[in-house]
Design a protein around this motif. Structure first.
Motif, PDB file in Angstrom:
ATOM      1  N   ARG A 159      44.578  39.222  41.819  1.00  0.00           N
ATOM      2  CA  ARG A 159      43.578  38.584  42.694  1.00  0.00           C
ATOM      3  C   ARG A 159      43.339  37.134  42.284  1.00  0.00           C
ATOM      4  O   ARG A 159      43.185  36.257  43.133  1.00  0.00           O
ATOM      5  CB  ARG A 159      42.270  39.361  42.661  1.00  0.00           C
ATOM      6  N   MET A 160      43.320  36.846  40.985  1.00  0.00           N
ATOM      7  CA  MET A 160      43.135  35.475  40.531  1.00  0.00           C
ATOM      8  C   MET A 160      44.332  34.606  40.877  1.00  0.00           C
ATOM      9  O   MET A 160      44.176  33.450  41.277  1.00  0.00           O
ATOM     10  CB  MET A 160      42.866  35.452  39.024  1.00  0.00           C
ATOM     11  N   MET A 161      45.532  35.149  40.755  1.00  0.00           N
ATOM     12  CA  MET A 161      46.731  34.386  41.110  1.00  0.00           C
ATOM     13  C   MET A 161      46.757  34.091  42.603  1.00  0.00           C
ATOM     14  O   MET A 161      47.133  32.999  43.028  1.00  0.00           O
ATOM     15  CB  MET A 161      47.996  35.125  40.673  1.00  0.00           C
ATOM     16  N   ALA A 162      46.353  35.058  43.422  1.00  0.00           N
ATOM     17  CA  ALA A 162      46.306  34.835  44.870  1.00  0.00           C
ATOM     18  C   ALA A 162      45.258  33.783  45.207  1.00  0.00           C
ATOM     19  O   ALA A 162      45.482  32.918  46.067  1.00  0.00           O
ATOM     20  CB  ALA A 162      46.014  36.140  45.592  1.00  0.00           C
ATOM     21  N   PHE A 187      33.430  42.255  38.053  1.00  0.00           N
ATOM     22  CA  PHE A 187      32.580  43.323  37.520  1.00  0.00           C
ATOM     23  C   PHE A 187      32.595  44.542  38.441  1.00  0.00           C
ATOM     24  O   PHE A 187      32.675  45.678  37.985  1.00  0.00           O
ATOM     25  CB  PHE A 187      31.156  42.791  37.326  1.00  0.00           C
ATOM     26  N   ARG A 188      32.532  44.294  39.756  1.00  0.00           N
ATOM     27  CA  ARG A 188      32.556  45.391  40.721  1.00  0.00           C
ATOM     28  C   ARG A 188      33.890  46.142  40.658  1.00  0.00           C
ATOM     29  O   ARG A 188      33.910  47.371  40.705  1.00  0.00           O
ATOM     30  CB  ARG A 188      32.294  44.842  42.118  1.00  0.00           C
ATOM     31  N   THR A 189      34.997  45.418  40.503  1.00  0.00           N
ATOM     32  CA  THR A 189      36.311  46.056  40.390  1.00  0.00           C
ATOM     33  C   THR A 189      36.385  46.907  39.132  1.00  0.00           C
ATOM     34  O   THR A 189      36.878  48.037  39.174  1.00  0.00           O
ATOM     35  CB  THR A 189      37.415  44.986  40.375  1.00  0.00           C
ATOM     36  N   LEU A 190      35.890  46.398  38.036  1.00  0.00           N
ATOM     37  CA  LEU A 190      35.900  47.151  36.776  1.00  0.00           C
ATOM     38  C   LEU A 190      35.054  48.414  36.887  1.00  0.00           C
ATOM     39  O   LEU A 190      35.493  49.503  36.492  1.00  0.00           O
ATOM     40  CB  LEU A 190      35.380  46.265  35.643  1.00  0.00           C
ATOM     41  N   LEU A 191      33.855  48.295  37.460  1.00  0.00           N
ATOM     42  CA  LEU A 191      32.995  49.472  37.633  1.00  0.00           C
ATOM     43  C   LEU A 191      33.640  50.510  38.541  1.00  0.00           C
ATOM     44  O   LEU A 191      33.581  51.710  38.270  1.00  0.00           O
ATOM     45  CB  LEU A 191      31.648  49.059  38.225  1.00  0.00           C
ATOM     46  N   LEU A 192      34.238  50.046  39.611  1.00  0.00           N
ATOM     47  CA  LEU A 192      34.875  50.963  40.552  1.00  0.00           C
ATOM     48  C   LEU A 192      36.019  51.725  39.893  1.00  0.00           C
ATOM     49  O   LEU A 192      36.135  52.945  40.051  1.00  0.00           O
ATOM     50  CB  LEU A 192      35.379  50.203  41.781  1.00  0.00           C
ATOM     51  N   LEU A 199      41.463  50.841  32.934  1.00  0.00           N
ATOM     52  CA  LEU A 199      41.154  49.491  32.486  1.00  0.00           C
ATOM     53  C   LEU A 199      42.371  48.582  32.568  1.00  0.00           C
ATOM     54  O   LEU A 199      42.263  47.413  32.950  1.00  0.00           O
ATOM     55  CB  LEU A 199      40.603  49.523  31.059  1.00  0.00           C
ATOM     56  N   LEU A 200      43.553  49.098  32.227  1.00  0.00           N
ATOM     57  CA  LEU A 200      44.773  48.308  32.380  1.00  0.00           C
ATOM     58  C   LEU A 200      45.016  47.962  33.841  1.00  0.00           C
ATOM     59  O   LEU A 200      45.401  46.836  34.180  1.00  0.00           O
ATOM     60  CB  LEU A 200      45.977  49.062  31.807  1.00  0.00           C
ATOM     61  N   LEU A 201      44.784  48.915  34.721  1.00  0.00           N
ATOM     62  CA  LEU A 201      44.937  48.668  36.145  1.00  0.00           C
ATOM     63  C   LEU A 201      43.931  47.624  36.621  1.00  0.00           C
ATOM     64  O   LEU A 201      44.265  46.759  37.444  1.00  0.00           O
ATOM     65  CB  LEU A 201      44.764  49.968  36.926  1.00  0.00           C
ATOM     66  N   ALA A 202      42.715  47.678  36.095  1.00  0.00           N
ATOM     67  CA  ALA A 202      41.705  46.682  36.464  1.00  0.00           C
ATOM     68  C   ALA A 202      42.130  45.291  36.038  1.00  0.00           C
ATOM     69  O   ALA A 202      41.994  44.327  36.800  1.00  0.00           O
ATOM     70  CB  ALA A 202      40.358  47.048  35.828  1.00  0.00           C
ATOM     71  N   VAL A 203      42.664  45.161  34.829  1.00  0.00           N
ATOM     72  CA  VAL A 203      43.123  43.848  34.360  1.00  0.00           C
ATOM     73  C   VAL A 203      44.272  43.350  35.229  1.00  0.00           C
ATOM     74  O   VAL A 203      44.301  42.182  35.628  1.00  0.00           O
ATOM     75  CB  VAL A 203      43.533  43.927  32.871  1.00  0.00           C
TER      76      VAL A 203
END
Length: 151
Positions: A23-26, A55-60, A13-17
């Motif tokens: 990704r948001m900064m890019a 959501f897809r990143t978090l699920l993955l 979860l930390l890695l997802a955040v």
């Protein structure tokens, strides 16, 4: 080692955040460059991370964390917890359905036009069958009979 195993989902979860932040900064940087180069119209065409991508990143990452925990516990000849197996099945099932639903959009535009409704349904069913079958068979091998029957 047990302490590390217990916290693999938290680390995921930390890695997802962190990944979503990068990704948001890019995306924000691309937006700023588009505004500087072409104005508001060019900025409207820039794709930024949306809710579906997050959501897809978090699920993955949750699915991958469950796979790592299951694999390590199997290698240690331990029975995995029912929570980890349920996490594996739920996150993997949602990802398999998502993959099956979006499979026709990954085809070339010419192929998409020729497929029609029945062709898109056939592609979705084929991809979904393979993805769900692989998920269940791998889950049976990894779960050692916790929720699924052992192989």
């Amino acid at each position: 080692m047990d302490l590390l195993l217990a916290h693999i989902p938290h680390l995921a979860l930390l890695l997802a955040v962190a990944l979503l932040f990068v990704r948001m900064m890019a995306g924000e940087r691309r937006m700023q460059l588009a505004i500087a180069d072409g104005g508001e119209q060019a900025a409207a065409e820039v794709k930024v991370v949306g809710v579906r991508g997050a959501f897809r990143t978090l699920l993955l990452l949750l699915f991958l964390a469950a796979v790592v925990v299951l694999a390590v516990q199997v290698l240690r000849d331990e029975r995995p917890s029912a929570f980890v197996v349920a996490d594996y099945l739920l996150a993997g099932g949602v990802l398999a359905i998502w993959m099956a639903w979006s499979a026709p959009t990954g085809l070339a535009p010419g192929v998409q036009r020729r497929l029609g409704g029945a062709g898109r349904t056939a592609v979705r069913v084929a991809v979904g069958t393979v993805a769900m079958g692989s998920l269940v068979i791998a889950g049976m091998a990894l779960a050692h009979g916790v929720l699924l029957p052992p192989l």
